[in-house]
Design a protein around this motif. Structure first.
Motif, short mmCIF file in Angstrom:
data_model
loop_
_atom_site.label_atom_id
_atom_site.label_comp_id
_atom_site.label_asym_id
_atom_site.label_seq_id
_atom_site.Cartn_x
_atom_site.Cartn_y
_atom_site.Cartn_z
N LEU A 1 -5.44 -7.15 -5.47
CA LEU A 1 -5.34 -7.45 -4.04
C LEU A 1 -4.39 -6.48 -3.35
O LEU A 1 -4.65 -6.04 -2.22
CB LEU A 1 -4.88 -8.89 -3.84
N ALA A 2 -3.28 -6.16 -4.00
CA ALA A 2 -2.32 -5.23 -3.39
C ALA A 2 -2.96 -3.86 -3.17
O ALA A 2 -2.75 -3.23 -2.13
CB ALA A 2 -1.08 -5.11 -4.28
N ASN A 3 -3.75 -3.41 -4.14
CA ASN A 3 -4.41 -2.11 -3.98
C ASN A 3 -5.50 -2.16 -2.92
O ASN A 3 -5.71 -1.19 -2.18
CB ASN A 3 -4.99 -1.66 -5.32
N LEU A 4 -6.21 -3.30 -2.83
CA LEU A 4 -7.22 -3.43 -1.77
C LEU A 4 -6.57 -3.43 -0.40
O LEU A 4 -7.08 -2.81 0.55
CB LEU A 4 -8.03 -4.72 -1.99
N LEU B 1 1.07 -0.97 5.00
CA LEU B 1 0.91 0.02 3.93
C LEU B 1 2.15 0.07 3.05
O LEU B 1 2.05 0.10 1.81
CB LEU B 1 0.63 1.38 4.55
N ALA B 2 3.33 0.08 3.67
CA ALA B 2 4.56 0.14 2.89
C ALA B 2 4.73 -1.10 2.01
O ALA B 2 5.09 -1.01 0.83
CB ALA B 2 5.76 0.30 3.82
N LEU B 3 4.44 -2.28 2.57
CA LEU B 3 4.57 -3.51 1.80
C LEU B 3 3.56 -3.56 0.65
O LEU B 3 3.90 -3.98 -0.47
CB LEU B 3 4.38 -4.72 2.72
N ALA B 4 2.33 -3.14 0.93
CA ALA B 4 1.31 -3.15 -0.12
C ALA B 4 1.64 -2.15 -1.22
O ALA B 4 1.41 -2.41 -2.41
CB ALA B 4 -0.06 -2.83 0.49
N ALA B 5 2.20 -1.00 -0.85
CA ALA B 5 2.57 0.00 -1.85
C ALA B 5 3.67 -0.54 -2.77
O ALA B 5 3.62 -0.37 -4.00
CB ALA B 5 3.03 1.28 -1.17
N MET B 6 4.66 -1.20 -2.20
CA MET B 6 5.73 -1.76 -3.02
C MET B 6 5.22 -2.91 -3.89
O MET B 6 5.59 -3.04 -5.07
CB MET B 6 6.87 -2.25 -2.12
N ALA B 7 4.34 -3.74 -3.33
CA ALA B 7 3.79 -4.85 -4.11
C ALA B 7 2.96 -4.34 -5.28
O ALA B 7 3.04 -4.86 -6.40
CB ALA B 7 2.94 -5.75 -3.21
N ALA B 8 2.16 -3.30 -5.04
CA ALA B 8 1.35 -2.73 -6.12
C ALA B 8 2.24 -2.14 -7.21
O ALA B 8 1.93 -2.26 -8.41
CB ALA B 8 0.42 -1.66 -5.56
N ALA B 9 3.35 -1.53 -6.82
CA ALA B 9 4.26 -0.96 -7.82
C ALA B 9 4.90 -2.05 -8.66
O ALA B 9 5.01 -1.94 -9.89
CB ALA B 9 5.32 -0.11 -7.13
N VAL B 10 5.33 -3.13 -8.01
CA VAL B 10 5.98 -4.23 -8.74
C VAL B 10 4.99 -4.91 -9.68
O VAL B 10 5.27 -5.14 -10.87
CB VAL B 10 6.58 -5.24 -7.74
#
Length: 226
Positions: free
Chosen positions: A81-84, A47-56
């Motif tokens: 994909l990051a949001n999914l 979750l933390a990695l996906a949240a940071m990826a979506a922000a970037v």
């Protein structure tokens, strides 16, 4: 504080509980509980990695004047994909968290303690607060795709995930200490519980009893004779 009869953990003197005496607690499998623990940790990290990826990816400048969700094919696919993955991490975290909480309560209660004090840890409260704040931040923002909003949400979600991991591991350590303590009590190896759970011939040797107990027995015997 522990019960003087069974060694169960007590919150205060005189607390009511199911006293186990010297009977060993039921053997519960901890393998599934350990697996659920690491699933919770894994989904929190995801979750933390996906949240940071979506922000970037969401803050990547497009051809327009200000940063918006990427319109290019590669960045757009990555953002989606990051949001999914973020949604999947939330779902996986909810499912594995429920399984972990149920297993934690069962283990704690089987060893004479309150299950809620172990399953409802501080990490859950911090994680829930961070998720709520990140949602409110996006709802109040005039531009939900602004970098400040995206990174603010990512920061809150990452903080919540870290707190959840810390709370789960802290509760896991407490449960393992509880199990180890009860095992020592049942085996008669705990210094706070020096009596052996298995009666021996010395237990029936009146010469080794407390002198006050012997005097009380003699006094009652004499009163009964008179």
């Amino acid at each position: 504080m522990h019960c003087t009869k069974c060694g169960a953990e007590l919150a205060h003197p005189g607390q009511g509980h199911a006293c186990r005496s010297s009977t060993p607690p039921p053997a519960l499998r901890t393998a599934g509980w350990n697996v659920a623990t690491w699933f919770v940790v894994g989904f929190a990290i995801l979750l933390a990695l996906a949240a940071m990826a979506a922000a970037v990816l969401g803050s990547t400048p497009s051809g327009r004047a200000r940063p918006l969700p990427p319109s290019g094919a590669g960045a757009a696919i990555g953002f989606v994909l990051a949001n999914l993955i973020l949604i999947a991490a939330f779902i996986g975290l909810a499912v594995s968290g429920l399984i972990w909480g149920r297993g934690t309560r069962q283990l704690a209660e089987a060893h004479g303690s309150s299950g809620r004090s172990y399953s409802r840890h501080w990490g859950i409260r911090v994680f829930s607060s961070c998720v709520v704040f990140s949602t409110v931040m996006a709802w109040l923002a005039s531009d939900r795709t602004a970098p400040a909003v995206l990174f603010g949400q990512a920061g809150l979600r990452t903080l919540g995930a870290a707190a959840l991991i810390g709370g789960v591991l802290h509760s896991r350590a407490r449960v393992l200490r509880l199990i180890a303590h009860v095992d020592r009590v049942v085996a008669g190896h705990d210094p706070a519980w020096p009596l052996s759970p298995t009666p021996t011939s010395d237990d029936w040797n009146a010469g080794q009893w407390d002198p006050d107990v012997l005097r009380d027995i003699e006094a009652r015997r004499n009163r009964h004779r008179t």
